[in-house]
Scaffold this motif. Sequence first.
Motif, mmCIF file in Angstrom:
data_model
loop_
_atom_site.group_PDB
_atom_site.id
_atom_site.type_symbol
_atom_site.label_atom_id
_atom_site.label_comp_id
_atom_site.label_asym_id
_atom_site.label_seq_id
_atom_site.Cartn_x
_atom_site.Cartn_y
_atom_site.Cartn_z
ATOM 1 N N LEU A 181 -0.087 6.542 4.605
ATOM 2 C CA LEU A 181 -1.001 7.109 3.617
ATOM 3 C C LEU A 181 -0.543 8.485 3.161
ATOM 4 O O LEU A 181 -0.697 8.849 1.993
ATOM 5 N N LYS A 182 0.033 9.231 4.071
ATOM 6 C CA LYS A 182 0.505 10.573 3.723
ATOM 7 C C LYS A 182 1.565 10.516 2.629
ATOM 8 O O LYS A 182 1.657 11.424 1.789
ATOM 9 N N ASP A 183 2.352 9.447 2.598
ATOM 10 C CA ASP A 183 3.381 9.294 1.563
ATOM 11 C C ASP A 183 2.778 9.149 0.171
ATOM 12 O O ASP A 183 3.484 9.322 -0.835
ATOM 13 N N LEU A 184 1.494 8.794 0.098
ATOM 14 C CA LEU A 184 0.826 8.615 -1.199
ATOM 15 C C LEU A 184 0.233 9.914 -1.737
ATOM 16 O O LEU A 184 -0.311 9.942 -2.838
ATOM 17 N N LYS A 185 0.342 10.957 -0.960
ATOM 18 C CA LYS A 185 -0.179 12.250 -1.395
ATOM 19 C C LYS A 185 0.610 12.725 -2.616
ATOM 20 O O LYS A 185 1.831 12.646 -2.654
ATOM 21 N N GLY A 186 -0.099 13.177 -3.633
ATOM 22 C CA GLY A 186 0.537 13.623 -4.863
ATOM 23 C C GLY A 186 0.475 12.603 -5.982
ATOM 24 O O GLY A 186 0.703 12.938 -7.145
ATOM 25 N N TYR A 187 0.160 11.346 -5.637
ATOM 26 C CA TYR A 187 -0.024 10.313 -6.651
ATOM 27 C C TYR A 187 -1.505 10.190 -7.008
ATOM 28 O O TYR A 187 -2.380 10.386 -6.160
ATOM 29 N N ARG A 188 -1.784 9.817 -8.237
ATOM 30 C CA ARG A 188 -3.141 9.499 -8.668
ATOM 31 C C ARG A 188 -3.346 7.998 -8.482
ATOM 32 O O ARG A 188 -2.644 7.194 -9.095
ATOM 33 N N LEU A 189 -4.311 7.646 -7.662
ATOM 34 C CA LEU A 189 -4.489 6.264 -7.235
ATOM 35 C C LEU A 189 -5.784 5.690 -7.783
ATOM 36 O O LEU A 189 -6.822 6.354 -7.773
ATOM 37 N N SER A 190 -5.729 4.432 -8.242
ATOM 38 C CA SER A 190 -6.928 3.734 -8.683
ATOM 39 C C SER A 190 -7.109 2.482 -7.848
ATOM 40 O O SER A 190 -6.139 1.824 -7.458
ATOM 41 N N VAL A 191 -8.376 2.139 -7.608
ATOM 42 C CA VAL A 191 -8.687 1.008 -6.751
ATOM 43 C C VAL A 191 -10.057 0.463 -7.136
ATOM 44 O O VAL A 191 -10.886 1.183 -7.699
ATOM 45 N N ILE A 192 -10.296 -0.827 -6.839
ATOM 46 C CA ILE A 192 -11.569 -1.450 -7.172
ATOM 47 C C ILE A 192 -12.669 -0.933 -6.245
ATOM 48 O O ILE A 192 -12.518 -0.907 -5.031
ATOM 49 N N ARG A 193 -13.787 -0.524 -6.844
ATOM 50 C CA ARG A 193 -14.902 0.037 -6.089
ATOM 51 C C ARG A 193 -15.422 -0.952 -5.043
ATOM 52 O O ARG A 193 -15.645 -2.122 -5.314
ATOM 53 N N GLN A 217 -10.253 -1.925 -15.942
ATOM 54 C CA GLN A 217 -10.290 -0.460 -15.951
ATOM 55 C C GLN A 217 -9.126 0.122 -15.166
ATOM 56 O O GLN A 217 -8.507 1.106 -15.580
ATOM 57 N N MET A 218 -8.820 -0.497 -14.039
ATOM 58 C CA MET A 218 -7.748 0.020 -13.194
ATOM 59 C C MET A 218 -6.395 -0.046 -13.901
ATOM 60 O O MET A 218 -5.646 0.941 -13.934
ATOM 61 N N PHE A 219 -6.078 -1.196 -14.481
ATOM 62 C CA PHE A 219 -4.782 -1.325 -15.137
ATOM 63 C C PHE A 219 -4.701 -0.486 -16.411
ATOM 64 O O PHE A 219 -3.621 0.000 -16.764
ATOM 65 N N LYS A 220 -5.805 -0.303 -17.110
ATOM 66 C CA LYS A 220 -5.799 0.583 -18.282
ATOM 67 C C LYS A 220 -5.494 2.017 -17.874
ATOM 68 O O LYS A 220 -4.783 2.736 -18.592
ATOM 69 N N LYS A 221 -6.033 2.442 -16.750
ATOM 70 C CA LYS A 221 -5.766 3.806 -16.284
ATOM 71 C C LYS A 221 -4.279 4.006 -16.001
ATOM 72 O O LYS A 221 -3.706 5.055 -16.315
ATOM 73 N N VAL A 222 -3.658 2.995 -15.408
ATOM 74 C CA VAL A 222 -2.223 3.097 -15.139
ATOM 75 C C VAL A 222 -1.451 3.023 -16.453
ATOM 76 O O VAL A 222 -0.512 3.806 -16.681
ATOM 77 N N TYR A 223 -1.842 2.126 -17.339
ATOM 78 C CA TYR A 223 -1.135 1.947 -18.602
ATOM 79 C C TYR A 223 -1.148 3.220 -19.444
ATOM 80 O O TYR A 223 -0.136 3.595 -20.051
ATOM 81 N N PHE A 224 -2.299 3.890 -19.487
ATOM 82 C CA PHE A 224 -2.413 5.116 -20.271
ATOM 83 C C PHE A 224 -2.068 6.366 -19.457
ATOM 84 O O PHE A 224 -2.320 7.492 -19.880
ATOM 85 N N LYS A 225 -1.501 6.140 -18.273
ATOM 86 C CA LYS A 225 -0.959 7.197 -17.410
ATOM 87 C C LYS A 225 -2.008 8.199 -16.967
ATOM 88 O O LYS A 225 -1.711 9.372 -16.753
ATOM 89 N N ARG A 226 -3.238 7.689 -16.825
ATOM 90 C CA ARG A 226 -4.281 8.505 -16.200
ATOM 91 C C ARG A 226 -4.304 8.280 -14.690
ATOM 92 O O ARG A 226 -4.950 9.017 -13.957
#
Length: 269
Positions: free
Chosen positions: A123-135, A161-170
């Motif tokens: 999990l520490k390796d994911l620090k610095g990334y913006r992550l999206s996940v299903i509620r 919503q999740m894939f749109k966030k990645v697609y639009f680089k949010r």
Amino acid sequence: MVAIALGSVALGTSGSARAEQITLSAFDYPPYMDESQAEKGLFCELVAAAYQSVGYKVSFRFYPLKRSTQYVIAGTELGQLGTEWNFSEEARKNSVKSVPLFYYRVQGFYLNDHFRSIAFKTLKDLKGYRLSVIRGSSDAAVLMSHPDLNLDVEEVTTMEQMFKKVYFKRSDLGFAVELSGQTYIAKHYPAERQRWSMTGDAVQGILASVVFSKRYPDSEKYISAFRAGVQRIRKDGSYLRIFEKYYGAGKVPDSVWEIDRKPYLIPKE
């Protein structure tokens, strides 16, 4: 024990007896569970085939994940298609019992013109990334299991919503089961499939199960029947045929069969 379970439901398959109808809860997670489809998705087809093989008919009632989980804990619904990790530790101990059906991995999806590659072992390796996940998903619980890491995790309601966030680089990474993510991209980004990559690493390797309520009347009868049905379809070829319908012939990962495999959870560090 299997022979007894099979015998106890065999009347449901006879010509003179009428198969008992049961209902299980599900939540939209295409292509595994998809209310818009006639057969309701891969997971639902497997469950229906298992129960049908021992004399039961199954229908599926779709809810938001959180509500479905609450209904199963309370005994309002017999069981939920999903994973036991959608339930709290207390519920897993006292209120529900799970029967595994197949093994799957939760991996990350990202745009390869935004990141050349993304790898992580902790999990520490994911620090610095913006992550999206299903509620409310087990993925969300894993990613938020160590608040002290301060991971940037945003929960969203739908896969769209999740894939749109990645697609639009949010968001940098969206997490989904391998087949779900690949199917979604193929359907909604057909001309841009080459822009998408999937991580080789996973945050979870887990058993897809029917999680039954211990509080539902006669739940043990339905649990025994389901166990027997799963064994039948794995032996008679129905199990593989259903998977090939979604993956393609010869493309089903061997890992889906490993229902005795120990679940994997990504370590903190």
